[in-house]
Each structure stands twice: as C-alpha cells, then as structure tokens.
Design a protein around this motif. Structure first.
Motif, PDB file in Angstrom:
ATOM      1  N   GLN A   1       0.840  -1.213   0.000  1.00 54.64           N
ATOM      2  CA  GLN A   1       0.000   0.000   0.000  1.00 54.64           C
ATOM      3  C   GLN A   1       0.869   1.255   0.000  1.00 54.64           C
ATOM      4  O   GLN A   1       0.558   2.230  -0.691  1.00 54.64           O
ATOM      5  N   LYS A   2       1.950   1.233   0.776  1.00 60.85           N
ATOM      6  CA  LYS A   2       2.838   2.388   0.861  1.00 60.85           C
ATOM      7  C   LYS A   2       3.485   2.684  -0.484  1.00 60.85           C
ATOM      8  O   LYS A   2       3.538   3.842  -0.921  1.00 60.85           O
ATOM      9  N   GLU A   3       3.971   1.640  -1.165  1.00 58.26           N
ATOM     10  CA  GLU A   3       4.621   1.818  -2.471  1.00 58.26           C
ATOM     11  C   GLU A   3       3.615   2.317  -3.510  1.00 58.26           C
ATOM     12  O   GLU A   3       3.910   3.224  -4.295  1.00 58.26           O
TER      13      GLU A   3
ATOM     14  N   THR B   1      -2.050   9.477  -0.061  1.00 62.71           N
ATOM     15  CA  THR B   1      -1.546   8.956   1.208  1.00 62.71           C
ATOM     16  C   THR B   1      -1.862   7.465   1.337  1.00 62.71           C
ATOM     17  O   THR B   1      -2.835   6.969   0.761  1.00 62.71           O
ATOM     18  N   GLU B   2      -1.039   6.791   2.135  1.00 63.12           N
ATOM     19  CA  GLU B   2      -1.253   5.365   2.363  1.00 63.12           C
ATOM     20  C   GLU B   2      -2.590   5.118   3.060  1.00 63.12           C
ATOM     21  O   GLU B   2      -3.295   4.147   2.757  1.00 63.12           O
ATOM     22  N   SER B   3      -2.955   6.026   3.996  1.00 62.71           N
ATOM     23  CA  SER B   3      -4.215   5.852   4.724  1.00 62.71           C
ATOM     24  C   SER B   3      -5.420   5.974   3.788  1.00 62.71           C
ATOM     25  O   SER B   3      -6.414   5.256   3.938  1.00 62.71           O
ATOM     26  N   LEU B   4      -5.339   6.873   2.800  1.00 62.25           N
ATOM     27  CA  LEU B   4      -6.453   7.013   1.859  1.00 62.25           C
ATOM     28  C   LEU B   4      -6.571   5.769   0.988  1.00 62.25           C
ATOM     29  O   LEU B   4      -7.683   5.296   0.730  1.00 62.25           O
ATOM     30  N   ILE B   5      -5.437   5.240   0.520  1.00 61.96           N
ATOM     31  CA  ILE B   5      -5.470   4.018  -0.291  1.00 61.96           C
ATOM     32  C   ILE B   5      -6.098   2.889   0.524  1.00 61.96           C
ATOM     33  O   ILE B   5      -6.935   2.115   0.031  1.00 61.96           O
ATOM     34  N   GLY B   6      -5.745   2.795   1.809  1.00 59.53           N
ATOM     35  CA  GLY B   6      -6.319   1.762   2.661  1.00 59.53           C
ATOM     36  C   GLY B   6      -7.821   1.929   2.803  1.00 59.53           C
ATOM     37  O   GLY B   6      -8.579   0.947   2.754  1.00 59.53           O
ATOM     38  N   ALA B   7      -8.271   3.177   2.944  1.00 60.62           N
ATOM     39  CA  ALA B   7      -9.701   3.444   3.090  1.00 60.62           C
ATOM     40  C   ALA B   7     -10.452   3.104   1.808  1.00 60.62           C
ATOM     41  O   ALA B   7     -11.562   2.566   1.836  1.00 60.62           O
ATOM     42  N   VAL B   8      -9.845   3.403   0.652  1.00 62.62           N
ATOM     43  CA  VAL B   8     -10.472   3.080  -0.641  1.00 62.62           C
ATOM     44  C   VAL B   8     -10.580   1.570  -0.805  1.00 62.62           C
ATOM     45  O   VAL B   8     -11.622   1.049  -1.217  1.00 62.62           O
ATOM     46  N   GLU B   9      -9.511   0.849  -0.481  1.00 62.24           N
ATOM     47  CA  GLU B   9      -9.522  -0.603  -0.635  1.00 62.24           C
ATOM     48  C   GLU B   9     -10.536  -1.275   0.300  1.00 62.24           C
ATOM     49  O   GLU B   9     -11.057  -2.339  -0.002  1.00 62.24           O
ATOM     50  N   GLN B  10     -10.846  -0.614   1.409  1.00 62.72           N
ATOM     51  CA  GLN B  10     -11.843  -1.153   2.339  1.00 62.72           C
ATOM     52  C   GLN B  10     -13.268  -0.670   2.021  1.00 62.72           C
ATOM     53  O   GLN B  10     -14.213  -1.058   2.689  1.00 62.72           O
TER      54      GLN B  10
END
Length: 293
Positions: free
Chosen positions: A46-48, A56-65
């Motif tokens: 996610q970070k890469e 941001t990594e947190s936004l990517i995580g929120a989108v994936e969830q």
C-alpha cells in the motif's frame, strides 16, 4: 437530556468525518477489492502504491476497504500503474453516481437529529441569526457554507448543500407536517451572498409562507420585549414520540428530551409568536423589504 456534537442549520464549522456510504457500501467495497487485487498482483505494498499514485497510504487503505470513494484521478493513475486493462476506468461513471448518493447523506454528528426531522409531525423553529436550513434556497445555502471559517473545501461545500436540500423533502411530503418559524427581522435585512441571492431567498420565503401548514412570522426590530434572548431553538415532534427540543451554538449542540425543559421552551415559543408579527404582517414586511431595494 441528550447531547449531540455538531449541528445543522447554523453549524457550518464542524469536524469533517468519514463519508456516510451506507447506501453504496457494497459497490464501493467491490471496487476497493479490485484495486487491492490488482495492486497485490503488481507486487506493490500500500505504501509503495500510494507513493506512485500520489496519495496517502491511509487514503489508499480506506479506498480498498470501501470506506472512501476514489476520485477519477486516482482511478486513472491506478489504471496506468496497475495495467488494469480498462477495468478501473469503466467504473468512473458509476463511482460518480455513488458519490452523488453519498453526498446527500448527513455527517455522523447531525444524523440523529436529521432522522427525527424526517419523521416530524410538528416542527417549530426560532431563528435569530440565519435563515432556517429548511427554508434556504440552494444559492443561499452555498453562500453560507462558502463563508465558513475555517474555510471548507469545494467538495465539502457541495456535500453540505446537497444534504441541506435533501432535508427539504419533508416540506412536500404528505401528509404534511405542521411547520412554524419565527425569524428575526435582522436576518431578512442581511443580504448574505449578495442581493441577487438574497432576493431569491426572500421570494422563496414568500412562496413558502403562502403554503398551507407553513407559518412564517417575523420578530420586528422595534419590539421592546423578546422571549428569544436566550438564543435560537427548534421544537420537534417525531412520529410516535414525545416532543423534543434542539439547540446549537458554534461547535456544540444538544437534543433535549427532558420534558420539563421542553415545556419551558414551548412556553417561550408561544410568547415569541405573540410578540412577533402575524403571518400576514410578516409576509407584507418581506414584500416591503423587496420593494425598498
């Protein structure tokens, strides 16, 4: 007495929480799973991945969830970096539709009151500083949110405007609830958003004030007594529940269920109605303000 953080009609500066995506959550979770699957297939953490797409990594995580709706720019970048073969781009229009549905929902801090309001059988409001949210035109609401401090983003402004317009469906629902508003004259004389916006707002008040079941009264500036010095408030009677009161100031609000407190505020409202112009005199004053321009 229940307490609720945040507010609705005058509450323009509030914490910006996560979107309410309850109505489209399954769809957004499916999109998020696709992005996650493609990312993992490409061998990226996610970070890469976040660094490559510029988020941001947190936004990517929120989108994936499925907790956030992905912007078109993110979909386009993901399509290119993950070599998705068009899989993500074709969802863009559906994503926009999902965002529109999410946009009309209310933030968490206002959701409880909004649900009560939608089921109201009676609603009476004392407004001393602003046009009540249920009576605002879209242009007026946008002007109010645009002048908030600290400033709101354009996306948040449009979210708030859509939510406020959505609340107004109760005005045309049938059987119609009983509505009453006591508005301070100073509110009608302050042209927020400029005269063009204000003129449209005043004419909207005239139309609503002539509808059955809607009573608009103006508290004139020359009154030597007022029962409203304690501030604005709303009395609301939801279907099948006792009458409640709602108040808000700055970043705090309260939903009052204690019946003795509600009784006292009811007495204040009755006194304010007696001190204000009659509905006919009130509409005549609005017409005079329009004519004086």
């Amino acid at each position: 007495m229940a307490e609720v953080r945040g507010g609705g009609d005058s509450g323009d500066v509030r914490p910006e929480l996560e979107e309410d995506l309850s109505e489209v959550s399954d769809f957004l979770k499916a999109i998020g799973k696709q992005i996650k699957l493609l990312r993992e297939r490409a061998g990226l953490t996610q970070k890469e991945f976040a660094k490559q797409v510029g988020y941001t990594e947190s936004l990517i995580g929120a989108v994936e969830q499925g907790k956030r709706t992905p912007q078109r720019e993110l979909l386009e970048a993901s399509e290119r970096i993950l070599d998705a073969g068009g899989l993500l781009i074709v969802t863009s229009d559906d994503i926009e539709s999902a965002k529109a549905k999410a946009r009309v929902r209310h933030p968490e801090w206002f959701r409880g009151y909004a649900k009560l309001e939608a089921k109201a059988r009676e609603l009476h409001c004392v407004s001393l500083y602003s046009i009540p949210g249920l009576l605002q035109t879209e242009a007026h609401a946008r002007a109010v949110f645009s002048m908030s401090h600290p400033l709101l983003s354009e996306e948040v402004i449009e979210t708030r405007v859509a939510a406020r317009m959505g609340r107004q469906e109760i005005l045309t629902a049938w059987p119609r609830a009983v509505f009453g508003w006591v508005i301070d004259e100073s509110v009608l004389r302050r042209p927020l958003g400029g005269w063009e916006v204000h003129e449209e707002q005043l004419r909207h008040l005239l139309r609503l004030g002539n509808c059955r079941g809607m009573v608009i009264q103006v508290m004139p500036l020359d009154r030597t007594e007022s029962a409203g010095t304690g501030g604005p408030f709303i009395l609301i009677t939801p279907k099948g529940r006792p009458q409640m009161a709602y108040i808000e100031v700055q970043t705090s609000s309260r939903l009052i269920t204690d019946q003795e407190e509600v009784r006292i505020m009811n007495a204040r409202y009755s006194t304010l109605r007696a001190q204000a112009h009659t509905p006919q005199e009130s509409l005549a004053l609005i017409e005079k303000i329009l004519g004086d321009r």
